[in-house]
Write a protein that holds these residues in place. Structure first.
Motif, PDB file in Angstrom:
ATOM      1  N   PHE A  63      -4.928  23.286  -0.301  1.00 49.88           N
ATOM      2  CA  PHE A  63      -5.568  22.032   0.087  1.00 49.88           C
ATOM      3  C   PHE A  63      -4.630  20.872  -0.219  1.00 49.88           C
ATOM      4  O   PHE A  63      -3.784  20.959  -1.109  1.00 49.88           O
ATOM      5  N   PHE A  64      -4.823  19.780   0.511  1.00 50.70           N
ATOM      6  CA  PHE A  64      -4.086  18.546   0.265  1.00 50.70           C
ATOM      7  C   PHE A  64      -5.086  17.402   0.216  1.00 50.70           C
ATOM      8  O   PHE A  64      -6.006  17.350   1.033  1.00 50.70           O
ATOM      9  N   THR A  65      -4.905  16.503  -0.722  1.00 52.60           N
ATOM     10  CA  THR A  65      -5.630  15.238  -0.670  1.00 52.60           C
ATOM     11  C   THR A  65      -4.632  14.158  -0.293  1.00 52.60           C
ATOM     12  O   THR A  65      -3.476  14.176  -0.730  1.00 52.60           O
ATOM     13  N   TYR A  66      -5.084  13.259   0.559  1.00 50.04           N
ATOM     14  CA  TYR A  66      -4.329  12.064   0.918  1.00 50.04           C
ATOM     15  C   TYR A  66      -5.177  10.885   0.480  1.00 50.04           C
ATOM     16  O   TYR A  66      -6.351  10.784   0.860  1.00 50.04           O
ATOM     17  N   SER A  67      -4.606  10.012  -0.321  1.00 45.96           N
ATOM     18  CA  SER A  67      -5.332   8.809  -0.717  1.00 45.96           C
ATOM     19  C   SER A  67      -4.406   7.611  -0.554  1.00 45.96           C
ATOM     20  O   SER A  67      -3.210   7.700  -0.820  1.00 45.96           O
ATOM     21  N   TYR A  68      -4.975   6.517  -0.074  1.00 42.41           N
ATOM     22  CA  TYR A  68      -4.234   5.275   0.133  1.00 42.41           C
ATOM     23  C   TYR A  68      -4.650   4.309  -0.973  1.00 42.41           C
ATOM     24  O   TYR A  68      -5.851   4.096  -1.191  1.00 42.41           O
ATOM     25  N   TRP A  69      -3.654   3.716  -1.629  1.00 41.43           N
ATOM     26  CA  TRP A  69      -3.893   2.816  -2.758  1.00 41.43           C
ATOM     27  C   TRP A  69      -3.197   1.483  -2.512  1.00 41.43           C
ATOM     28  O   TRP A  69      -2.103   1.436  -1.965  1.00 41.43           O
ATOM     29  N   GLU A  70      -3.843   0.410  -2.950  1.00 41.79           N
ATOM     30  CA  GLU A  70      -3.267  -0.927  -2.803  1.00 41.79           C
ATOM     31  C   GLU A  70      -1.964  -1.031  -3.586  1.00 41.79           C
ATOM     32  O   GLU A  70      -0.996  -1.575  -3.091  1.00 41.79           O
ATOM     33  N   ASN A  71      -1.966  -0.526  -4.820  1.00 41.56           N
ATOM     34  CA  ASN A  71      -0.746  -0.560  -5.626  1.00 41.56           C
ATOM     35  C   ASN A  71      -0.783   0.545  -6.678  1.00 41.56           C
ATOM     36  O   ASN A  71      -1.829   1.167  -6.893  1.00 41.56           O
ATOM     37  N   GLU A  72       0.350   0.772  -7.305  1.00 34.59           N
ATOM     38  CA  GLU A  72       0.456   1.883  -8.245  1.00 34.59           C
ATOM     39  C   GLU A  72      -0.433   1.692  -9.466  1.00 34.59           C
ATOM     40  O   GLU A  72      -0.927   2.672 -10.026  1.00 34.59           O
ATOM     41  N   MET A 118       0.851  -1.174   0.000  1.00 37.81           N
ATOM     42  CA  MET A 118       0.000   0.000   0.000  1.00 37.81           C
ATOM     43  C   MET A 118       0.891   1.229   0.000  1.00 37.81           C
ATOM     44  O   MET A 118       1.941   1.243   0.615  1.00 37.81           O
ATOM     45  N   PHE A 119       0.434   2.244  -0.699  1.00 35.89           N
ATOM     46  CA  PHE A 119       1.169   3.501  -0.677  1.00 35.89           C
ATOM     47  C   PHE A 119       0.196   4.662  -0.603  1.00 35.89           C
ATOM     48  O   PHE A 119      -1.007   4.508  -0.807  1.00 35.89           O
ATOM     49  N   VAL A 120       0.754   5.820  -0.300  1.00 30.21           N
ATOM     50  CA  VAL A 120      -0.046   7.021  -0.092  1.00 30.21           C
ATOM     51  C   VAL A 120       0.265   8.009  -1.207  1.00 30.21           C
ATOM     52  O   VAL A 120       1.428   8.216  -1.559  1.00 30.21           O
ATOM     53  N   ARG A 121      -0.768   8.603  -1.741  1.00 34.48           N
ATOM     54  CA  ARG A 121      -0.629   9.660  -2.744  1.00 34.48           C
ATOM     55  C   ARG A 121      -1.045  10.966  -2.074  1.00 34.48           C
ATOM     56  O   ARG A 121      -2.145  11.079  -1.521  1.00 34.48           O
ATOM     57  N   ILE A 122      -0.154  11.941  -2.109  1.00 38.31           N
ATOM     58  CA  ILE A 122      -0.410  13.255  -1.524  1.00 38.31           C
ATOM     59  C   ILE A 122      -0.401  14.267  -2.660  1.00 38.31           C
ATOM     60  O   ILE A 122       0.546  14.295  -3.448  1.00 38.31           O
ATOM     61  N   VAL A 123      -1.449  15.048  -2.755  1.00 38.81           N
ATOM     62  CA  VAL A 123      -1.531  16.074  -3.792  1.00 38.81           C
ATOM     63  C   VAL A 123      -1.798  17.412  -3.124  1.00 38.81           C
ATOM     64  O   VAL A 123      -2.751  17.547  -2.353  1.00 38.81           O
ATOM     65  N   LYS A 124      -0.946  18.381  -3.423  1.00 45.62           N
ATOM     66  CA  LYS A 124      -1.103  19.749  -2.917  1.00 45.62           C
ATOM     67  C   LYS A 124      -1.692  20.595  -4.039  1.00 45.62           C
ATOM     68  O   LYS A 124      -1.174  20.612  -5.151  1.00 45.62           O
ATOM     69  N   MET A 125      -2.787  21.284  -3.719  1.00 44.19           N
ATOM     70  CA  MET A 125      -3.463  22.130  -4.694  1.00 44.19           C
ATOM     71  C   MET A 125      -3.712  23.503  -4.089  1.00 44.19           C
ATOM     72  O   MET A 125      -4.027  23.608  -2.911  1.00 44.19           O
TER      73      MET A 125
END
Length: 98
Positions: A50-59, A1-8
């Protein structure tokens, strides 16, 4: 699992519109295959950031989402509201506080 962080960063006049887009689409995004979590944060000192944090099983799950009609629709509406270029990071979660 990994985390995707997006700053907007948004123009202040577009914050409400972005919030509406996020509210309307968040459950659809969360239902995307491999998405385990999606959260939205707003900076305490600069309400335009704003930031979104999303957790994904795989890339590949994230890539499939990014190639979906849902993402293309959400991103097209969202990117028109930016006041700066977004930034994104994919990171591995190393420690859980649970």
């Amino acid at each position: 699992m990994f985390v995707r962080i997006v700053k907007m960063s948004f123009h202040s006049k577009h914050i409400e519109e972005f919030s509406s887009i996020f509210e309307a689409k968040k459950e659809f995004i969360r239902a995307s295959q491999g998405c385990n979590l999606l959260e939205l944060y707003q900076d305490k000192n600069n309400p335009e950031i704003f930031f979104t944090y999303s957790y994904w099983e795989n890339e590949s799950d994230l890539e499939n989402y990014k190639n979906s009609a849902l993402f293309k629709d959400v991103w097209a509406k969202t990117k028109a509201l930016f006041n700066n270029k977004p930034e994104a990071w994919s990171v591995d979660k190393k420690i859980s506080l649970q």
